[in-house]
Design a protein around this motif. Sequence first.
Motif, PDB file in Angstrom:
ATOM      1  N   GLU A  21       0.842  -1.181   0.000  1.00  0.00           N
ATOM      2  CA  GLU A  21       0.000   0.000   0.000  1.00  0.00           C
ATOM      3  C   GLU A  21       0.882   1.237   0.000  1.00  0.00           C
ATOM      4  O   GLU A  21       2.061   1.162   0.308  1.00  0.00           O
ATOM      5  N   PRO A  22       0.325   2.382  -0.360  1.00  0.00           N
ATOM      6  CA  PRO A  22       1.135   3.604  -0.390  1.00  0.00           C
ATOM      7  C   PRO A  22       1.657   3.972   0.999  1.00  0.00           C
ATOM      8  O   PRO A  22       1.001   3.741   2.009  1.00  0.00           O
ATOM      9  N   ILE A  23       2.851   4.537   1.012  1.00  0.00           N
ATOM     10  CA  ILE A  23       3.448   5.010   2.259  1.00  0.00           C
ATOM     11  C   ILE A  23       3.544   6.523   2.155  1.00  0.00           C
ATOM     12  O   ILE A  23       4.138   7.052   1.203  1.00  0.00           O
ATOM     13  N   TYR A  24       2.947   7.211   3.089  1.00  0.00           N
ATOM     14  CA  TYR A  24       2.977   8.670   3.115  1.00  0.00           C
ATOM     15  C   TYR A  24       4.293   9.105   3.733  1.00  0.00           C
ATOM     16  O   TYR A  24       4.634   8.714   4.838  1.00  0.00           O
ATOM     17  N   ILE A  25       5.036   9.912   2.986  1.00  0.00           N
ATOM     18  CA  ILE A  25       6.360  10.354   3.412  1.00  0.00           C
ATOM     19  C   ILE A  25       6.263  11.762   3.991  1.00  0.00           C
ATOM     20  O   ILE A  25       5.650  12.651   3.387  1.00  0.00           O
TER      21      ILE A  25
END
Length: 85
Positions: A21-25
């Motif tokens: 899943e996307p990882i928010y940076i």
Amino acid sequence: MIIKPSAMLRNDYSLAKESEEPIYITKNGGADGIFMSIEAFGRREQLLNLRASVFDAEEERLSGKPTMSIAEARKALVQRRNGKM
């Protein structure tokens, strides 16, 4: 939702493949970007394209464009598969 500091990308970005899943940076505590595996990106793009196709079809239906029944669609697909179109 996974949130990680930007330093994580420099040290280890395997989390993107593991989480799928996307990882928010974040950078300096604020949102900076999103990182994801190429597989997750591909799945997301396929889903967005499918939704766009469904939306376009619904717009055409609502605008009065001729439609076909399920039986007519099946018949057309069978003919197409058999090379009779």
